[in-house]
Scaffold this motif. Structure first.
Motif, PDB file in Angstrom:
ATOM      1  N   LYS A   1       0.849  -1.202   0.000  1.00 16.75           N
ATOM      2  CA  LYS A   1       0.000   0.000   0.000  1.00 16.75           C
ATOM      3  C   LYS A   1       0.883   1.250   0.000  1.00 16.75           C
ATOM      4  O   LYS A   1       1.831   1.349   0.774  1.00 16.75           O
TER       5      LYS A   1
ATOM      6  N   GLY B   1       0.783   5.365   0.360  1.00 18.88           N
ATOM      7  CA  GLY B   1      -0.026   6.508   0.797  1.00 18.88           C
ATOM      8  C   GLY B   1       0.146   7.715  -0.108  1.00 18.88           C
ATOM      9  O   GLY B   1       0.969   7.703  -1.034  1.00 18.88           O
ATOM     10  N   GLY B   2      -0.618   8.756   0.191  1.00 21.20           N
ATOM     11  CA  GLY B   2      -0.673   9.959  -0.659  1.00 21.20           C
ATOM     12  C   GLY B   2       0.677  10.563  -0.970  1.00 21.20           C
ATOM     13  O   GLY B   2       0.954  10.912  -2.128  1.00 21.20           O
TER      14      GLY B   2
ATOM     15  N   THR C   1       4.916   4.486   3.483  1.00 19.02           N
ATOM     16  CA  THR C   1       4.486   5.842   3.810  1.00 19.02           C
ATOM     17  C   THR C   1       5.671   6.799   3.730  1.00 19.02           C
ATOM     18  O   THR C   1       6.672   6.478   3.073  1.00 19.02           O
ATOM     19  N   ASP C   2       5.557   7.958   4.382  1.00 14.34           N
ATOM     20  CA  ASP C   2       6.628   8.961   4.268  1.00 14.34           C
ATOM     21  C   ASP C   2       7.534   8.994   5.497  1.00 14.34           C
ATOM     22  O   ASP C   2       8.332   9.902   5.651  1.00 14.34           O
TER      23      ASP C   2
ATOM     24  N   GLY D   1       8.752   4.111   9.698  1.00 10.11           N
ATOM     25  CA  GLY D   1       8.039   3.075  10.446  1.00 10.11           C
ATOM     26  C   GLY D   1       7.197   3.717  11.522  1.00 10.11           C
ATOM     27  O   GLY D   1       6.881   4.916  11.448  1.00 10.11           O
TER      28      GLY D   1
ATOM     29  N   TYR E   1       6.930   5.138  15.144  1.00  8.53           N
ATOM     30  CA  TYR E   1       7.850   5.742  16.105  1.00  8.53           C
ATOM     31  C   TYR E   1       7.202   5.859  17.487  1.00  8.53           C
ATOM     32  O   TYR E   1       5.982   5.742  17.634  1.00  8.53           O
TER      33      TYR E   1
ATOM     34  N   ALA F   1       6.656   8.448  19.008  1.00  8.38           N
ATOM     35  CA  ALA F   1       5.715   9.581  18.915  1.00  8.38           C
ATOM     36  C   ALA F   1       5.791  10.051  17.470  1.00  8.38           C
ATOM     37  O   ALA F   1       6.675   9.615  16.720  1.00  8.38           O
ATOM     38  N   ASP F   2       4.880  10.920  17.084  1.00  5.94           N
ATOM     39  CA  ASP F   2       4.928  11.443  15.721  1.00  5.94           C
ATOM     40  C   ASP F   2       6.286  12.139  15.511  1.00  5.94           C
ATOM     41  O   ASP F   2       6.588  13.131  16.175  1.00  5.94           O
ATOM     42  N   PRO F   3       7.125  11.607  14.609  1.00 15.36           N
ATOM     43  CA  PRO F   3       8.467  12.185  14.449  1.00 15.36           C
ATOM     44  C   PRO F   3       8.441  13.648  13.981  1.00 15.36           C
ATOM     45  O   PRO F   3       9.435  14.348  14.111  1.00 15.36           O
ATOM     46  N   ARG F   4       7.310  14.090  13.477  1.00 16.38           N
ATOM     47  CA  ARG F   4       7.226  15.505  13.078  1.00 16.38           C
ATOM     48  C   ARG F   4       7.056  16.429  14.289  1.00 16.38           C
ATOM     49  O   ARG F   4       7.313  17.620  14.218  1.00 16.38           O
TER      50      ARG F   4
ATOM     51  N   ALA G   1      -2.324   8.423  16.226  1.00 19.29           N
ATOM     52  CA  ALA G   1      -1.145   8.165  15.383  1.00 19.29           C
ATOM     53  C   ALA G   1      -1.640   7.753  13.993  1.00 19.29           C
ATOM     54  O   ALA G   1      -1.962   6.587  13.755  1.00 19.29           O
ATOM     55  N   VAL G   2      -1.711   8.744  13.088  1.00 23.01           N
ATOM     56  CA  VAL G   2      -2.394   8.506  11.805  1.00 23.01           C
ATOM     57  C   VAL G   2      -1.623   7.586  10.858  1.00 23.01           C
ATOM     58  O   VAL G   2      -2.087   7.304   9.761  1.00 23.01           O
ATOM     59  N   VAL G   3      -0.446   7.127  11.284  1.00 21.77           N
ATOM     60  CA  VAL G   3       0.362   6.291  10.405  1.00 21.77           C
ATOM     61  C   VAL G   3      -0.397   5.031   9.955  1.00 21.77           C
ATOM     62  O   VAL G   3      -0.165   4.521   8.862  1.00 21.77           O
TER      63      VAL G   3
HETATM   64  P1  ADP Z   1       0.090   8.114   4.127  1.00 21.67           P
HETATM   65  O1  ADP Z   1      -0.301   9.213   3.223  1.00 21.67           O
HETATM   66  O2  ADP Z   1       1.283   7.343   3.667  1.00 21.67           O
HETATM   67  O3  ADP Z   1      -1.060   7.228   4.507  1.00 21.67           O
HETATM   68  P2  ADP Z   1      -0.157   9.441   6.685  1.00 21.67           P
HETATM   69  O4  ADP Z   1       0.056  10.911   6.675  1.00 21.67           O
HETATM   70  O5  ADP Z   1      -1.552   8.957   6.763  1.00 21.67           O
HETATM   71  O6  ADP Z   1       0.621   8.826   5.452  1.00 21.67           O
HETATM   72  O7  ADP Z   1       0.662   8.767   7.895  1.00 21.67           O
HETATM   73  C1  ADP Z   1       2.047   9.025   8.037  1.00 21.67           C
HETATM   74  C2  ADP Z   1       2.245  10.121   9.055  1.00 21.67           C
HETATM   75  O8  ADP Z   1       1.847   9.644  10.332  1.00 21.67           O
HETATM   76  C3  ADP Z   1       3.690  10.524   9.260  1.00 21.67           C
HETATM   77  O9  ADP Z   1       4.094  11.488   8.325  1.00 21.67           O
HETATM   78  C4  ADP Z   1       3.698  11.038  10.700  1.00 21.67           C
HETATM   79  O10 ADP Z   1       3.713  12.442  10.759  1.00 21.67           O
HETATM   80  C5  ADP Z   1       2.370  10.552  11.283  1.00 21.67           C
HETATM   81  N1  ADP Z   1       2.527   9.861  12.569  1.00 21.67           N
HETATM   82  C6  ADP Z   1       1.789  10.145  13.689  1.00 21.67           C
HETATM   83  N2  ADP Z   1       2.177   9.373  14.707  1.00 21.67           N
HETATM   84  C7  ADP Z   1       3.173   8.577  14.252  1.00 21.67           C
HETATM   85  C8  ADP Z   1       3.983   7.567  14.841  1.00 21.67           C
HETATM   86  N3  ADP Z   1       3.833   7.210  16.132  1.00 21.67           N
HETATM   87  N4  ADP Z   1       4.916   6.960  14.076  1.00 21.67           N
HETATM   88  C9  ADP Z   1       5.064   7.300  12.774  1.00 21.67           C
HETATM   89  N5  ADP Z   1       4.341   8.257  12.164  1.00 21.67           N
HETATM   90  C10 ADP Z   1       3.396   8.899  12.874  1.00 21.67           C
END
Ligand code: ADP
Ligand code: ASP
Ligand code: MG
Length: 412
Positions: free
Chosen positions: A7, A9-10, A173-174, A177, A179, A181-184, A208-210
């Motif tokens: 899969k 992502g965007g 994804t971007d 893996g 993390y 917490a959200d690495p951003r 955690a939208v990952v």
């Molecule tokens: P995609 O478009 O590939 O589906 P998303 O934006 O939906 O990507 O999900 C990836 C994003 O999830 C990352 O860029 C990151 O900012 C966010 N994110 C939030 N929490 C976490 C976490 N615990 N580990 C990794 N990413 C996380």
């Protein structure tokens, strides 16, 4: 030869350069001897742009037409990826969710997959093609197009992996893996090598939208092993799988935050049986997901009920709650959509005391007020002011030592 679902992502299919990178990645997997099904999201911010576009026409779009509109984003990606693969000399076919026979219930914009008739996909795979399926969409038994909620392509991928009995489901994804917490938000966050379904489900549900929470639910239910990794490099990502109770557990494996939250309070509610049932069944009937629920102690035969919902449901929920308020004789309703939820998740929490106290200490040290608290065996969540969310996540992350090397944090 195995079946692999990949899969993207965007951000992985945001432009022609990314699309070519994805095409190569899919072909690599095919060349390794696998049958490959690629699930793709809409390019970049297309879904957000389509939502904004609809708002220029109306503030109250019909749910059916909204799904019709949003489904077009993924349709762009599947066709472009098929072309990019053809360019590299491989055979590929794109299928929309309905063409892939992904059957959902009829709850537009939050539809749930009921079943997948995978015959078409299987026969395309058997004829040697790479199959590209549009994520985030399906059709009802009556043929109406539905979408699966934001982030729904993850669920499409896992559901297809389950239906096809795939050997692996890779979520590209971007980030590298999952993390701590959200690495951003927390640059010191560390990548987890593995995480259990239960912990991942909590993290995803808590913001955690990952991964979309439903995709993790599906993975657990059907025992689909997930590999969350970057489409921009070949680093090993995070494996999401069943972790045996004998394995070492981290007290806290991650901190999550969610800004898509609103808090509602119904106050001075008569303290008699049946009130909560009336309120929450009225909300459920309109498909409003209620998250935290806190009822205060009775004082003079009245109490207060606070709960949280998704921010975009605020106006719909408010209308319902106002109506219920009158019916049950409560005195008032307040709402606040400038809140955030910060949470910690960890399977090791159940056998360690003092975890909640440590989290509250981190917030107190930053002078952050806690409005609501909810706990389960493996998570603690607090509602706080939205403007403090980033500060809170960073403070909690440090407090639990997650800024340091993870191996030191495991307990036996
Ligand atoms: P995609 O478009 O590939 O589906 P998303 O934006 O939906 O990507 O999900 C990836 C994003 O999830 C990352 O860029 C990151 O900012 C966010 N994110 C939030 N929490 C976490 C976490 N615990 N580990 C990794 N990413 C996380
Ligand atoms: N395109 C949809 C969204 O932005 C689905 C997805 O990306 O998973 O939510
Ligand atoms: Mg996503």
């Amino acid at each position: 030869m195995g079946i692999v679902v990949q899969k993207f992502g965007g951000s992985s299919v945001a432009n022609p350069e990314c699309m070519a990178r994805v095409a190569k990645r899919v072909i690599e997997c095919r060349k390794a001897g696998n049958q490959v099904v690629a699930v793709v999201s809409a390019p970049g911010d297309t879904t957000d742009e389509l939502i904004s576009l609809s708002k220029k026409i109306t503030n109250q779009p019909s749910c059916r037409e909204m799904d019709m509109l949003l489904a077009t984003g993924e349709q762009m990606s599947i066709a472009l990826l098929a072309m990019a693969i053809h360019n590299l000399g491989y055979d590929a076919i794109s299928l929309t969710g309905p063409q892939a026979e992904i059957i959902t219930n009829d709850v537009h914009s939050k539809a749930k997959i009921i079943c997948i008739n995978a015959e078409r996909i299987k026969s395309e795979l058997d004829s040697g093609k790479i199959v590209i399926v549009a994520g985030f969409q399906g059709k009802t038994a009556n043929g109406e197009i539905t979408t699966l909620g934001r982030g729904g392509s993850d669920t499409t991928a896992v559901a297809l992996a389950a239906a096809l009995k795939a050997d692996m489901c890779e979520i590209f994804t971007d980030v590298d893996g999952v993390y701590t917490a959200d690495p951003r938000i927390v640059p010191q966050a560390k990548k987890l090598a593995t995480i259990s379904y239960d912990e991942m489900l909590e993290l995803a549900s808590l913001g955690a939208v990952v991964l979309q929470p439903r995709s993790v639910e599906f993975a657990k239910l059907h025992n689909v092993k997930l590999h969350v990794r970057s489409s921009f490099n070949h680093n090993e990502g995070t494996i999401v799988q069943e972790v045996s109770a004998m394995e070492k557990e981290m007290v806290v494996s991650g901190v999550a935050h969610d800004l898509n939250v609103a808090k509602m309070t119904l106050f001075d509610v008569p303290d008699v049986p049946g009130i909560a049932q009336k309120l929450f069944s009225a909300l459920a009937k309109e498909n409003i997901n209620v998250d935290m629920i806190i009822q205060s102690n009775s004082r003079n035969e009245y109490n207060d009920i606070s709960f949280t919902i998704e921010k975009e449901d605020t106006s719909k929920a408010l209308a319902i709650v106002e109506k219920v308020k009158t019916e049950i004789g409560a005195k008032g309703v307040t709402f606040d959509d400038q809140v955030a939820k910060v949470s910690i998740v960890g399977a090791g929490m159940k056998s360690n005391s003092g975890v909640a106290a440590k989290m509250f200490e981190a917030l107190a040290e930053e002078n952050i007020n806690i409005q609501l608290i909810a706990t389960s065996e493996i998570k603690i969540s607090c509602i706080i002011d939205r403007e403090n969310a980033q500060k809170a996540v960073q403070a909690i992350h440090s407090k639990f030592g997650l800024d340091n090397e993870l191996s030191q944090l495991k307990i036996s």
